[in-house]
Design a protein around this motif. Sequence first.
Motif, mmCIF file in Angstrom:
data_model
loop_
_atom_site.group_PDB
_atom_site.id
_atom_site.type_symbol
_atom_site.label_atom_id
_atom_site.label_comp_id
_atom_site.label_asym_id
_atom_site.label_seq_id
_atom_site.Cartn_x
_atom_site.Cartn_y
_atom_site.Cartn_z
ATOM 1 N N ALA A 1 0.848 -1.023 0.529
ATOM 2 C CA ALA A 1 0.103 0.226 0.149
ATOM 3 C C ALA A 1 0.859 1.191 0.031
ATOM 4 O O ALA A 1 1.066 2.436 -0.847
ATOM 5 C CB ALA A 1 -1.211 -0.065 1.424
ATOM 6 N N ALA A 2 2.081 0.795 1.068
ATOM 7 C CA ALA A 2 3.105 2.702 0.622
ATOM 8 C C ALA A 2 3.489 2.608 0.059
ATOM 9 O O ALA A 2 3.359 3.946 -0.796
ATOM 10 C CB ALA A 2 3.701 2.554 2.159
ATOM 11 N N THR A 3 4.354 1.654 -1.144
ATOM 12 C CA THR A 3 4.625 1.477 -2.137
ATOM 13 C C THR A 3 4.040 1.852 -3.000
ATOM 14 O O THR A 3 4.095 3.325 -3.896
ATOM 15 C CB THR A 3 5.202 -0.363 -2.543
ATOM 16 O OG1 THR A 3 5.578 -0.040 -1.568
ATOM 17 C CG2 THR A 3 6.195 0.072 -4.026
ATOM 18 N N GLN A 4 2.582 1.770 -3.426
ATOM 19 C CA GLN A 4 1.083 1.543 -4.606
ATOM 20 C C GLN A 4 1.109 3.875 -4.365
ATOM 21 O O GLN A 4 0.987 4.658 -4.751
ATOM 22 C CB GLN A 4 0.341 1.303 -4.469
ATOM 23 C CG GLN A 4 -1.037 1.904 -4.984
ATOM 24 C CD GLN A 4 -0.214 1.139 -6.889
ATOM 25 O OE1 GLN A 4 0.399 0.655 -7.008
ATOM 26 N NE2 GLN A 4 -1.262 2.323 -7.806
ATOM 27 N N ARG A 5 1.262 4.069 -3.101
ATOM 28 C CA ARG A 5 0.841 5.511 -2.882
ATOM 29 C C ARG A 5 2.040 6.067 -2.960
ATOM 30 O O ARG A 5 1.854 7.426 -3.866
ATOM 31 C CB ARG A 5 0.711 5.887 -0.802
ATOM 32 C CG ARG A 5 0.301 6.802 -0.656
ATOM 33 C CD ARG A 5 -1.323 7.743 -1.339
ATOM 34 N NE ARG A 5 -1.477 9.136 -1.126
ATOM 35 C CZ ARG A 5 -1.491 9.760 -1.826
ATOM 36 N NH1 ARG A 5 -2.131 9.595 -3.652
ATOM 37 N NH2 ARG A 5 -2.327 10.920 -1.770
ATOM 38 N N SER A 6 2.979 5.627 -2.981
ATOM 39 C CA SER A 6 4.704 6.466 -3.737
ATOM 40 C C SER A 6 4.851 6.973 -4.885
ATOM 41 O O SER A 6 4.817 7.783 -5.460
ATOM 42 C CB SER A 6 5.658 6.007 -2.640
ATOM 43 O OG SER A 6 6.806 6.153 -3.483
ATOM 44 N N LYS A 7 4.194 5.756 -5.490
ATOM 45 C CA LYS A 7 4.037 5.705 -7.223
ATOM 46 C C LYS A 7 2.866 7.230 -7.174
ATOM 47 O O LYS A 7 3.720 7.490 -8.202
ATOM 48 C CB LYS A 7 3.859 4.234 -7.714
ATOM 49 C CG LYS A 7 4.982 2.650 -7.815
ATOM 50 C CD LYS A 7 4.383 2.132 -7.866
ATOM 51 C CE LYS A 7 5.087 0.869 -8.098
ATOM 52 N NZ LYS A 7 4.732 0.108 -8.498
ATOM 53 N N GLU A 8 1.801 6.908 -6.813
ATOM 54 C CA GLU A 8 0.753 7.652 -7.462
ATOM 55 C C GLU A 8 1.134 9.321 -6.876
ATOM 56 O O GLU A 8 1.582 9.938 -7.816
ATOM 57 C CB GLU A 8 -0.395 7.607 -6.344
ATOM 58 C CG GLU A 8 -1.123 5.891 -6.511
ATOM 59 C CD GLU A 8 -1.857 6.332 -5.718
ATOM 60 O OE1 GLU A 8 -1.957 6.574 -5.033
ATOM 61 O OE2 GLU A 8 -3.009 4.429 -6.121
ATOM 62 N N LEU A 9 1.927 9.487 -6.439
ATOM 63 C CA LEU A 9 2.382 10.861 -4.999
ATOM 64 C C LEU A 9 3.383 11.022 -6.653
ATOM 65 O O LEU A 9 3.094 12.470 -6.406
ATOM 66 C CB LEU A 9 3.428 11.015 -3.668
ATOM 67 C CG LEU A 9 1.967 10.181 -2.757
ATOM 68 C CD1 LEU A 9 2.330 10.226 -1.551
ATOM 69 C CD2 LEU A 9 0.901 11.797 -2.715
ATOM 70 N N SER A 10 4.544 10.513 -6.742
ATOM 71 C CA SER A 10 5.038 10.651 -8.446
ATOM 72 C C SER A 10 4.579 11.381 -8.958
ATOM 73 O O SER A 10 5.258 11.988 -9.838
ATOM 74 C CB SER A 10 6.466 9.760 -7.765
ATOM 75 O OG SER A 10 6.086 8.868 -8.319
ATOM 76 N N ARG A 11 3.748 11.216 -9.286
ATOM 77 C CA ARG A 11 2.949 10.562 -10.247
ATOM 78 C C ARG A 11 2.792 12.535 -10.204
ATOM 79 O O ARG A 11 1.783 12.633 -11.937
ATOM 80 C CB ARG A 11 2.532 9.540 -11.506
ATOM 81 C CG ARG A 11 2.798 8.368 -12.040
ATOM 82 C CD ARG A 11 2.271 7.688 -12.684
ATOM 83 N NE ARG A 11 1.022 7.127 -11.616
ATOM 84 C CZ ARG A 11 0.479 6.144 -11.215
ATOM 85 N NH1 ARG A 11 1.905 5.055 -11.227
ATOM 86 N NH2 ARG A 11 0.102 5.187 -10.271
ATOM 87 N N GLY A 12 2.287 12.738 -9.894
ATOM 88 C CA GLY A 12 1.447 13.763 -9.368
ATOM 89 C C GLY A 12 -0.114 13.767 -8.905
ATOM 90 O O GLY A 12 -0.785 14.615 -9.228
#
Length: 271
Positions: free
Chosen positions: A260-271
Motif C-alpha cells: 500500500a505504501a509503495t503504491q501510494r509512493s508511485k501515485e504521489l510521484s506521478r503527481g
Amino acid sequence: MITSDIETRGLVLLGCGKMGSAMLAGWLKGGLPASSVWVLDPYPSDWLQATGVHINVDLPAAPALVLVAVKPQMMGAALPKLQALGNGETLFVSVAAGTSIASFEETLGAQTPIVRAMPNTPAAIGQGITAIIGNDHASAANLDMAEALLAAIGQTVRLDSEAQIDAVTGVSGSGPAYVFHLIETLAAAGEAQGLPADLAMQLAKATVAGAGALAQAAEESPSQLRVNVTSPNGTTQAALEVLMNEESGFPDLLTRAVAAATQRSKELSRG
C-alpha cells in the motif's frame, strides 16, 4: 569523510528543517568548516544562526554540491532560484520525497549531475538508512561524495534503478511508523494483561529498541535469532503461532502494508 572539494568550493543546503539540521549537525561535528556551508531557509532557527554558516546570502559561483532538503510542496518555489547552478560541475543531491530525477532535470537542465536519496526519520539521531540513485550524469565520484555526506545521518545503500525508490519508501521510508505502531500496540496488549500503562510502555520501547540493536549487531539472521529464543511449546512459540499465521499474522499484514505504501509512493510521484 567530507572531501576537500566541498571545503574549498562550498556546500549549499536548500532547506534546514529537521532533516537538513540533522545533516548539518553531523557535517559540522565531522569537521566541515562552517565557512564552507551556505544555507537557504526562510525561517532560520536559533540553532542554525549560532552555527556560523552563511545564511540567506549570495552563493558561491560553482559550489561542489547542493543538497535539496525542502518539503516537496515547497520545491516549485525554491528550486528555480538555483537554476544558474544547473548543467555544470555542481552536484545536486535531493532528500525530498516524491520528486523524481526527471523533474529536477526539467528545472535544472538535463546535463546536471543529480543524486536522489530516500532517508528516514531515525536520521535525526544518526540512526537512519538512506537509499541513493544517480542520473546518467552522476559520476562514481559524485555518488561517493553523496554517500560521504549522507553518512552523517546513518547507513547508505545504492539502488540499481530509480524505480526501486517506491519500494524503499514502503520499507524504510515509512517503516519507522510501523515500528512506532508496534510499540503502541505491544504496550496496549501488556495493559490488557494487567500491567500499568507506564510500565507496559517502558517494556515495549526497550524490547523493540533492544531487539533491533541485537539484529544489527548479531552475525545470525533475524530468522535464526527468532529460533534461538523460541523454546518448544514455550511462551514465545505460543505468541509466534498467532503472529506467523499466514492469513492473519505479520506475513500477510506487512506484505499488504508495504504494498500500500509503495503504491501510494508511485501515485504521489506521478503527481
